[in-house]
Scaffold this active site. Sequence first.
Site, PDB file in Angstrom:
ATOM      1  N   LYS A  54      21.128-114.353 -17.328  1.00  0.00           N
ATOM      2  CA  LYS A  54      20.693-113.319 -16.374  1.00  0.00           C
ATOM      3  C   LYS A  54      21.577-113.348 -15.136  1.00  0.00           C
ATOM      4  O   LYS A  54      21.979-112.301 -14.623  1.00  0.00           O
ATOM      5  CB  LYS A  54      19.218-113.540 -16.005  1.00  0.00           C
ATOM      6  CG  LYS A  54      18.286-113.232 -17.162  1.00  0.00           C
ATOM      7  CD  LYS A  54      16.846-113.649 -16.925  1.00  0.00           C
ATOM      8  CE  LYS A  54      16.025-113.421 -18.198  1.00  0.00           C
ATOM      9  NZ  LYS A  54      14.619-113.820 -18.088  1.00  0.00           N
ATOM     10  N   GLN A  98      11.251-117.403 -14.014  1.00  0.00           N
ATOM     11  CA  GLN A  98      11.440-117.657 -15.446  1.00  0.00           C
ATOM     12  C   GLN A  98      10.226-118.393 -16.015  1.00  0.00           C
ATOM     13  O   GLN A  98       9.740-119.358 -15.434  1.00  0.00           O
ATOM     14  CB  GLN A  98      12.726-118.471 -15.673  1.00  0.00           C
ATOM     15  CG  GLN A  98      13.101-118.665 -17.127  1.00  0.00           C
ATOM     16  CD  GLN A  98      13.460-117.374 -17.859  1.00  0.00           C
ATOM     17  OE1 GLN A  98      13.852-116.387 -17.248  1.00  0.00           O
ATOM     18  NE2 GLN A  98      13.319-117.372 -19.168  1.00  0.00           N
ATOM     19  N   ASP A 121      10.451-108.035 -13.784  1.00  0.00           N
ATOM     20  CA  ASP A 121      10.099-108.423 -15.153  1.00  0.00           C
ATOM     21  C   ASP A 121       9.085-107.450 -15.745  1.00  0.00           C
ATOM     22  O   ASP A 121       8.879-107.434 -16.961  1.00  0.00           O
ATOM     23  CB  ASP A 121       9.466-109.825 -15.156  1.00  0.00           C
ATOM     24  CG  ASP A 121      10.407-110.899 -15.658  1.00  0.00           C
ATOM     25  OD1 ASP A 121      11.195-110.621 -16.576  1.00  0.00           O
ATOM     26  OD2 ASP A 121      10.336-112.026 -15.120  1.00  0.00           O
TER      27      ASP A 121
HETATM   28  N1  GUN Z   1      10.734-116.304 -20.625  1.00  0.00           N
HETATM   29  C1  GUN Z   1      11.087-115.768 -21.818  1.00  0.00           C
HETATM   30  N2  GUN Z   1      11.381-114.463 -21.669  1.00  0.00           N
HETATM   31  C2  GUN Z   1      11.236-114.171 -20.365  1.00  0.00           C
HETATM   32  C3  GUN Z   1      11.423-112.977 -19.599  1.00  0.00           C
HETATM   33  O1  GUN Z   1      11.775-111.895 -20.086  1.00  0.00           O
HETATM   34  N3  GUN Z   1      11.168-113.093 -18.267  1.00  0.00           N
HETATM   35  C4  GUN Z   1      10.763-114.249 -17.696  1.00  0.00           C
HETATM   36  N4  GUN Z   1      10.506-114.257 -16.387  1.00  0.00           N
HETATM   37  N5  GUN Z   1      10.576-115.372 -18.382  1.00  0.00           N
HETATM   38  C5  GUN Z   1      10.817-115.323 -19.704  1.00  0.00           C
END
Ligand code: GUN
Length: 284
Positions: A54, A98, A121
């Site tokens: 990311k 996350q 998100d």
């Molecule tokens: N953990 C696994 N996928 C995601 C996601 O798309 N966003 C976040 N914040 N955590 C995750």
Amino acid sequence: MSAQILDGKAQSERIIDQIKLQVDALAAAAKRVPSLAVILVGDDPASSIYVRNKRRACERAGVGSVSHDLPASTTQAELLALIDTLNQDPDVDGILVQMPLPRQIDPETVIESIHPDKDVDGFHPYNIGRLAVRMPTLRSCTPMGVMTLLQSVHDDMRGLNALVVGASNHVGRPMGLELLMAGCTVTTANSQTRNLPVLALQADIVVVAVGKPNLVKGEWIKEGATVADVGINRLPDGRICGDVEFEVARQRAAWITPVPGGVGPMTVASLLQNTLQAHAVHTS
Ligand code: GUN
């Protein structure tokens, strides 16, 4: 029939390139560029890889990313205090925490503490609720990325039978809402579902988000169906595989996402799209 590959990596790169053009235009006009705060608590190896991807995507798009790497011992109060500061910071457009979080921190409390306008998100109940009433603003990234892939091969999904396997808050539920909004007849299967093979054989679109290698057998796929596999599983021999038995499924499907290189990169592209959208709201 051998399915064509729904190439999420290529589509994601195109989206990120488009975002870069928009960010460059902002910079050229001496405007503030979008900025994302990325919070990682602890050192879960998979989470570290996702967060790195990311942050790299932000860099490629010219989006600012501010890293907050916190120790696994972080208390909930400490995390909430950081989120409060970021909520109030006018230079922060998006906040990403996350998941999963260490045991001492309640994920739902954390998600609800993020200002809905900065919830890039798309996990906040406010944003999920808006999607449920067909007024989406910030949409959950993985379902949004799957929709982008599906729309690249289906001009019109109205009337199609869609099966979502998995009913999680972050993927399965918003995925069902997205498909419903696109006019599909949606079935959401959960761990108690009794007749999964029969349901799958009726589905024109199958989205699987469970996290179990090869849960969906290739022979359950209807001829000509489109299959999106959200699962990312590591096998004992180190290989990565999805939730769908890929080699058999691809003999029956018309379109199928690979793992890796399918849905995963689209989640990241959607995150950047949401960050740009949040920035537009904050600067309007
Ligand atoms: N953990 C696994 N996928 C995601 C996601 O798309 N966003 C976040 N914040 N955590 C995750």
